[in-house]
Each structure stands twice: as C-alpha cells, then as structure tokens.
Design an enzyme around this catalytic site. Structure first.
Site, short mmCIF file in Angstrom:
data_model
loop_
_atom_site.label_atom_id
_atom_site.label_comp_id
_atom_site.label_asym_id
_atom_site.label_seq_id
_atom_site.Cartn_x
_atom_site.Cartn_y
_atom_site.Cartn_z
N SER A 204 36.58 45.85 45.02
CA SER A 204 36.37 45.01 46.19
C SER A 204 36.63 45.81 47.46
CB SER A 204 37.35 43.77 46.23
OG SER A 204 37.22 43.07 47.53
N TYR B 52 45.35 39.92 45.42
CA TYR B 52 44.04 40.30 45.21
C TYR B 52 43.65 41.71 45.30
CZ TYR B 52 39.01 40.52 44.40
OH TYR B 52 37.74 40.79 44.25
#
Length: 266
Positions: free
Chosen positions: A134, A147
C-alpha cells in the site's frame, strides 16, 4: 505459461490477479485461509487452478502448500502475496492483540511464504516475488498507523530481498496500492475515486513481461500523488536540517582513515 502462487486469492486484488493469470493461460495455485471460500471463488472459472488452504498463522502451512503446488505443477514462477489484514483508527486506541494479528499476517506471513517459495526459485535461477502492499507503507496517514507500519515492513523486506536475489535472477517488486474498490480505504480524504481492481491486476500480470521490473510500483492516481507529496516533504526537510545533520561529524580523524596510520603501524 507460468505458474502463479497467489495468497489471499479468495477475494480482493489477490482474486483478481489469480483470475487474470488464468485468463491469460497461466496456471494458478490459489491459496486462502478458508479452502471452501477459495474453491467457491474459482468455481466455473476456466483454466488450470489448484485451490489450497493456507493459514498464515500456522508456521508450517506455507511449506506444506508449496510442496502441494510442486507435486501438481513441478515449478513456481511467480509468488504474489496479497493476503493482508487491516486495522483503522488512532494508534492510542490500538490493542496489543490487533497489532500482533496484523503483523503476524502482513509481515511474518509474507516472509514465511517467501521463504518457503525461495528454494524453488533459487533452484530455477529465475522467478518473481510480488508483494501487494500500500502507499500507506511509504507514508502512513493519520488513522493508518498499524497498517502503514506493517506495509512499511513489507517494503523493507522487499528491498532487502531484491538486493539478495537479483544476482540469481529472481526479481522482487512491492506494489503500492492506492484506493481500489475491493480494498479498505487507504486514505481518509482526497479527490481521487477508487481505482479499477481489474486494471490493477492486469498491471501486475504485465510485470512478468518486463525484464527489469521496478522495486516499487504505485498503482492508482492517489498512490502516485501520495508518494510524490511525501518525497517533496522529505527533500525539503532534509535540505532545511542539513547543517544540523552534518554538524555531528567527528572533529578528529579515526585511526586508519584519511591516510593516517595508528601509532606503531607500518
């Protein structure tokens, strides 16, 4: 045609990558924590696919899955690690259990699957490792701390793997995803619409045709903008604080440096 070993293949980008590989005539080892879900996800899909159960929280599971894949296909050409967990919210509210579960899957899971596949790729002297990460791993916005930290760890692992494996013909790429319709939102705000997961899968498949694939590949206009903004910020901050950074140099030459020899040296 290549053999693709895909984690997180029951849904999301992992599923799209596996289906796109099958559409292009490749063979696919589709893995997931729930074998029934993986099997259902590929019911009626054309092509040669091997659904396998792979629970990343079970230490011996990756090696067992690779062994089954090798018995079926005799080789693995591309590993795509797309199995990830997400946690959203301020770091001060995150629990130890949430952090542990996230890193066990996103980081240790990715590492163990890669370690299980590497002997195959090393013996073949060729192959690809693609980690679906990501843009939050490049710079985590507020609310994405855990995350983003796990994705940053994945990027660090990929960078090291790239350096270690390049000489034996194994290429490593980490894909920095922006917002896509099948994924949890990576960023809270912005003018960008979610990306097309089918196009993302196609871009990942296209990497196989590139002799020198990138270490990092941003997918999505928001991912590109996010990375560009952070690079600009880091460059500005580095330039602003350069005098302080360089002021910490030692005032004395170290023995053996700058042409000097330690006392008694020859």
């Amino acid at each position: 045609m290549a053999v693709w070993f895909v984690t997180g293949a029951a849904r999301g980008i992992g599923h799209r990558v596996a289906r796109e590989a099958l559409r292009r005539g490749h063979r696919v080892v589709a893995t997931g924590r729930d074998l029934a879900a993986v099997t259902d996800a590929f019911a009626g899909v054309g092509g040669e696919v091997l659904p396998l159960e792979l629970d990343l929280l079970v230490p011996e599971a990756p090696a067992a899955a690779v062994e089954q894949a090798m018995r079926r296909f005799g080789r693995i050409d591309v590993l795509v690690h797309a199995a990830v967990r997400t946690v959203r919210g301020p770091l001060r509210e995150a629990t130890h259990a949430q952090a542990r579960a996230l890193f066990d899957v996103n980081v240790l899971g990715m590492l163990e699957v890669t370690r299980a596949v590497l002997p195959v790729l090393t013996a073949q002297q060729a192959g690809r490792v693609i980690a679906v990460g990501s843009a939050a791993g490049f710079s985590a916005p507020a609310g994405s701390g855990l995350y983003g930290a796990s994705m940053a760890a994945v990027e660090a692992l990929c960078e090291t793997l790239r350096a270690e494996l390049d000489e034996i013909g194994v290429c490593v790429t980490v894909v920095e995803l922006g917002r896509f319709a099948t994924l949890p939102t990576a960023f809270d705000r912005g003018p960008f619409l979610p990306g097309d997961p089918g196009k993302a899968a196609a871009a990942i498949l296209d990497l196989l045709a590139v002799d020198d694939p990138p270490l990092r590949l941003q997918l999505g206009a928001d991912a590109v903008a996010h990375v560009e903004a952070n690079l600009e910020h880091v460059a500005q901050e580095l330039d602003l604080w350069r005098p302080v950074s360089l002021s910490t140099a030692s005032d004395h030459d170290l023995p053996g440096q700058n042409g000097h020899r330690p006392p008694g040296g020859t």
